[in-house]
Motif scaffolding. Structure first.
Motif, PDB file in Angstrom:
ATOM      1  N   GLU A   1      40.354 -14.070   4.585  1.00 15.55           N
ATOM      2  CA  GLU A   1      40.672 -12.897   5.387  1.00 15.55           C
ATOM      3  C   GLU A   1      39.513 -11.894   5.378  1.00 15.55           C
ATOM      4  O   GLU A   1      38.918 -11.614   4.349  1.00 15.55           O
TER       5      GLU A   1
ATOM      6  N   THR B   1      38.002  -8.002   6.566  1.00 15.14           N
ATOM      7  CA  THR B   1      38.338  -6.624   6.903  1.00 15.14           C
ATOM      8  C   THR B   1      37.020  -5.858   6.959  1.00 15.14           C
ATOM      9  O   THR B   1      35.960  -6.468   6.957  1.00 15.14           O
TER      10      THR B   1
ATOM     11  N   THR C   1      35.036  -9.389   2.838  1.00 14.91           N
ATOM     12  CA  THR C   1      36.203 -10.200   2.516  1.00 14.91           C
ATOM     13  C   THR C   1      37.266  -9.298   1.920  1.00 14.91           C
ATOM     14  O   THR C   1      36.977  -8.185   1.466  1.00 14.91           O
ATOM     15  N   GLN C   2      38.483  -9.774   1.881  1.00 14.46           N
ATOM     16  CA  GLN C   2      39.562  -8.995   1.270  1.00 14.46           C
ATOM     17  C   GLN C   2      39.269  -8.761  -0.206  1.00 14.46           C
ATOM     18  O   GLN C   2      39.556  -7.688  -0.743  1.00 14.46           O
TER      19      GLN C   2
END
Length: 193
Positions: free
Chosen positions: A2, A4, A85-86
């Protein structure tokens, strides 16, 4: 994995300290902050505690409608979006949480300004200038490595980061407090005069 983003906010507030830094460095931007939200509702940095007293600096939350930004209509600046990245985002937030939980532990690095002028790579424990703090969070969370001592990073240095300049112009137009319903962040650079 994921993805962000985090945001580096560069500016040149028209303060005595900012004008002095500009006089010495000729840098376009003299202040740096970090935000974890796309709307830039809350930014984090080191700067003056009281808007009219440049001699008492500390860790602080910033917003475009408070502090030294309150009451001014034009704030030149840029916003750099860094895709992370998360895991990196969570680590940066964890590092920031220490500052939020124990703000009294951290002081403004006045001597760091002098060290920087003389290009001395000297980091002082729990003491930061604005750009040193932003780099501390980004570097120690694995987001950004500029290959220099943290105290030698200037706001202008962040323009070398592998990120996207998503806004450049009057930062008052980047703030949700001041901007219209139109989202100013697009895939291209938006310049607002």
């Amino acid at each position: 994995m994921e993805k962000t983003s985090v945001y580096i906010v560069l500016s040149r507030p028209r303060t005595v300290v900012s004008d002095l830094i500009y006089f010495v460095t000729k840098d376009t931007y003299t202040h740096a902050a970090i935000s974890f939200d796309r709307e830039l509702r809350t930014m984090y940095s080191f700067g003056r505690k009281y808007p009219h007293n440049p001699f008492y600096g500390r860790f602080k939350k910033e917003a475009f409608d408070t502090g030294i930004y309150k009451g001014i209509d034009h704030l030149p600046g840029a916003v750099i979006e860094l895709a992370v990245t998360q895991e990196q985002y969570d680590k940066a937030w964890e590092l920031l949480s220490e500052f939020l939980t124990h703000p009294e532990k951290y002081k403004y690095n006045y001597l760091g300004l002098i060290d920087h002028l003389h290009e001395r790579p000297v980091c002082r424990e729990n003491r930061f200038v604005c750009s040193e703090f932003v780099y501390y969070l980004l570097h120690n969370s694995g987001i950004l490595d500029l290959g220099v001592s943290p105290n030698l990073v200037r706001p202008q240095t962040f323009l070398q980061a592998e990120g996207n300049i998503v806004f450049e112009g009057n930062l008052k137009h980047a703030s949700p407090v001041y901007r219209s319903q139109t989202d100013l962040f697009t895939n291209s650079v938006l310049v607002v005069e």
